[in-house]
Scaffold this motif. Structure first.
Motif, PDB file in Angstrom:
ATOM      1  N   GLU A 126      54.509   6.993 -59.378  1.00  0.00           N
ATOM      2  CA  GLU A 126      54.334   7.823 -58.315  1.00  0.00           C
ATOM      3  C   GLU A 126      53.362   7.178 -57.167  1.00  0.00           C
ATOM      4  O   GLU A 126      53.433   7.385 -55.991  1.00  0.00           O
ATOM      5  N   ALA A 127      52.573   6.389 -57.426  1.00  0.00           N
ATOM      6  CA  ALA A 127      51.873   5.425 -56.415  1.00  0.00           C
ATOM      7  C   ALA A 127      52.593   4.441 -55.731  1.00  0.00           C
ATOM      8  O   ALA A 127      51.955   3.639 -54.952  1.00  0.00           O
ATOM      9  N   TYR A 128      53.853   3.975 -55.875  1.00  0.00           N
ATOM     10  CA  TYR A 128      54.570   3.144 -55.355  1.00  0.00           C
ATOM     11  C   TYR A 128      54.801   3.215 -54.118  1.00  0.00           C
ATOM     12  O   TYR A 128      55.270   4.460 -53.419  1.00  0.00           O
ATOM     13  N   CYS A 129      54.115   2.363 -53.398  1.00  0.00           N
ATOM     14  CA  CYS A 129      54.011   2.149 -51.708  1.00  0.00           C
ATOM     15  C   CYS A 129      53.307   3.505 -50.981  1.00  0.00           C
ATOM     16  O   CYS A 129      53.699   3.872 -50.040  1.00  0.00           O
ATOM     17  N   LEU A 130      52.570   4.227 -51.889  1.00  0.00           N
ATOM     18  CA  LEU A 130      51.855   5.362 -51.556  1.00  0.00           C
ATOM     19  C   LEU A 130      51.008   5.133 -50.223  1.00  0.00           C
ATOM     20  O   LEU A 130      50.697   6.169 -49.342  1.00  0.00           O
TER      21      LEU A 130
ATOM     22  N   ASP B 237      47.237  -0.629 -52.483  1.00  0.00           N
ATOM     23  CA  ASP B 237      45.932  -1.291 -53.259  1.00  0.00           C
ATOM     24  C   ASP B 237      45.582  -0.148 -54.326  1.00  0.00           C
ATOM     25  O   ASP B 237      45.919   1.051 -54.252  1.00  0.00           O
ATOM     26  N   GLY B 238      45.178  -0.697 -55.320  1.00  0.00           N
ATOM     27  CA  GLY B 238      44.735   0.315 -56.452  1.00  0.00           C
ATOM     28  C   GLY B 238      45.952   0.816 -56.974  1.00  0.00           C
ATOM     29  O   GLY B 238      46.865   0.404 -57.178  1.00  0.00           O
ATOM     30  N   TYR B 239      45.554   2.210 -57.059  1.00  0.00           N
ATOM     31  CA  TYR B 239      46.563   3.209 -57.318  1.00  0.00           C
ATOM     32  C   TYR B 239      47.321   3.942 -56.273  1.00  0.00           C
ATOM     33  O   TYR B 239      46.908   5.221 -56.230  1.00  0.00           O
ATOM     34  N   GLY B 240      47.586   3.514 -55.320  1.00  0.00           N
ATOM     35  CA  GLY B 240      48.220   4.251 -54.129  1.00  0.00           C
ATOM     36  C   GLY B 240      47.111   4.203 -53.111  1.00  0.00           C
ATOM     37  O   GLY B 240      47.223   5.190 -52.210  1.00  0.00           O
ATOM     38  N   ASP B 241      46.309   3.455 -52.915  1.00  0.00           N
ATOM     39  CA  ASP B 241      45.250   3.500 -51.900  1.00  0.00           C
ATOM     40  C   ASP B 241      45.564   2.599 -50.623  1.00  0.00           C
ATOM     41  O   ASP B 241      46.311   1.576 -50.892  1.00  0.00           O
ATOM     42  N   VAL B 242      45.233   2.935 -49.613  1.00  0.00           N
ATOM     43  CA  VAL B 242      45.414   2.262 -48.334  1.00  0.00           C
ATOM     44  C   VAL B 242      44.278   1.243 -48.550  1.00  0.00           C
ATOM     45  O   VAL B 242      43.084   1.410 -48.708  1.00  0.00           O
ATOM     46  N   PRO B 243      44.371  -0.204 -48.252  1.00  0.00           N
ATOM     47  CA  PRO B 243      43.415  -1.305 -48.416  1.00  0.00           C
ATOM     48  C   PRO B 243      42.397  -1.052 -47.211  1.00  0.00           C
ATOM     49  O   PRO B 243      42.541  -0.812 -46.203  1.00  0.00           O
ATOM     50  N   MET B 244      41.279  -1.460 -47.775  1.00  0.00           N
ATOM     51  CA  MET B 244      40.135  -0.980 -47.018  1.00  0.00           C
ATOM     52  C   MET B 244      40.046  -1.767 -45.498  1.00  0.00           C
ATOM     53  O   MET B 244      39.643  -1.154 -44.568  1.00  0.00           O
ATOM     54  N   GLU B 245      40.645  -2.920 -45.519  1.00  0.00           N
ATOM     55  CA  GLU B 245      40.589  -3.595 -44.024  1.00  0.00           C
ATOM     56  C   GLU B 245      41.572  -2.926 -43.352  1.00  0.00           C
ATOM     57  O   GLU B 245      41.574  -2.870 -42.064  1.00  0.00           O
ATOM     58  N   VAL B 246      42.557  -2.537 -43.920  1.00  0.00           N
ATOM     59  CA  VAL B 246      43.774  -1.706 -42.983  1.00  0.00           C
ATOM     60  C   VAL B 246      43.064  -0.208 -42.512  1.00  0.00           C
ATOM     61  O   VAL B 246      43.285  -0.164 -41.305  1.00  0.00           O
TER      62      VAL B 246
END
Length: 117
Positions: free
Chosen positions: A77-81, A44-53
């Protein structure tokens, strides 16, 4: 191996469907799973873990065996972070990184990884 997945744009859902695996969709994060599983998620966003996850993992991390993550290389750099962050936080391996909904080769590689778990 059971799969739990979150998909916002449909890319992750497409990957899971291509695998033909037994899967639990994470919509709110309040879902539960009581067996070993691999998490499939997007970034999510720029390398974030989605809130629901994040919410889902708070209650279900004890059975987490690894993570597969989808992303877009356009984010540098945020690819699949999100997958790296989950792997580090929960001491599991980031098993595979997929560009968007992946290719046939990606699906074959993920199937191979899951078959060895």
């Amino acid at each position: 191996m059971k799969i739990a997945y979150a998909s916002r744009t449909g890319n992750v859902e497409s990957i899971v469907q291509a695998l033909g695996a037994d899967a639990l969709r994470i919509d709110t994060g309040n879902e539960t799973i009581d067996e070993p599983y691999v998490l499939f998620t997007y970034t999510d966003g720029y390398g974030d873990v989605p809130m629901e996850v994040e919410t889902f993992l708070l209650a279900n991390s004890m059975n987490l065996k690894g993570v597969v993550v989808s992303g877009d290389q356009g984010y540098g750099e945020a690819y699949c972070l999100a997958g790296d962050k989950i792997a580090e936080t929960y001491d599991v391996e980031c098993l595979y990184k997929v560009e968007n909904n992946g290719t046939d080769e990606d699906i074959a590689a993920i199937n191979d990884i899951l078959s060895k778990m």
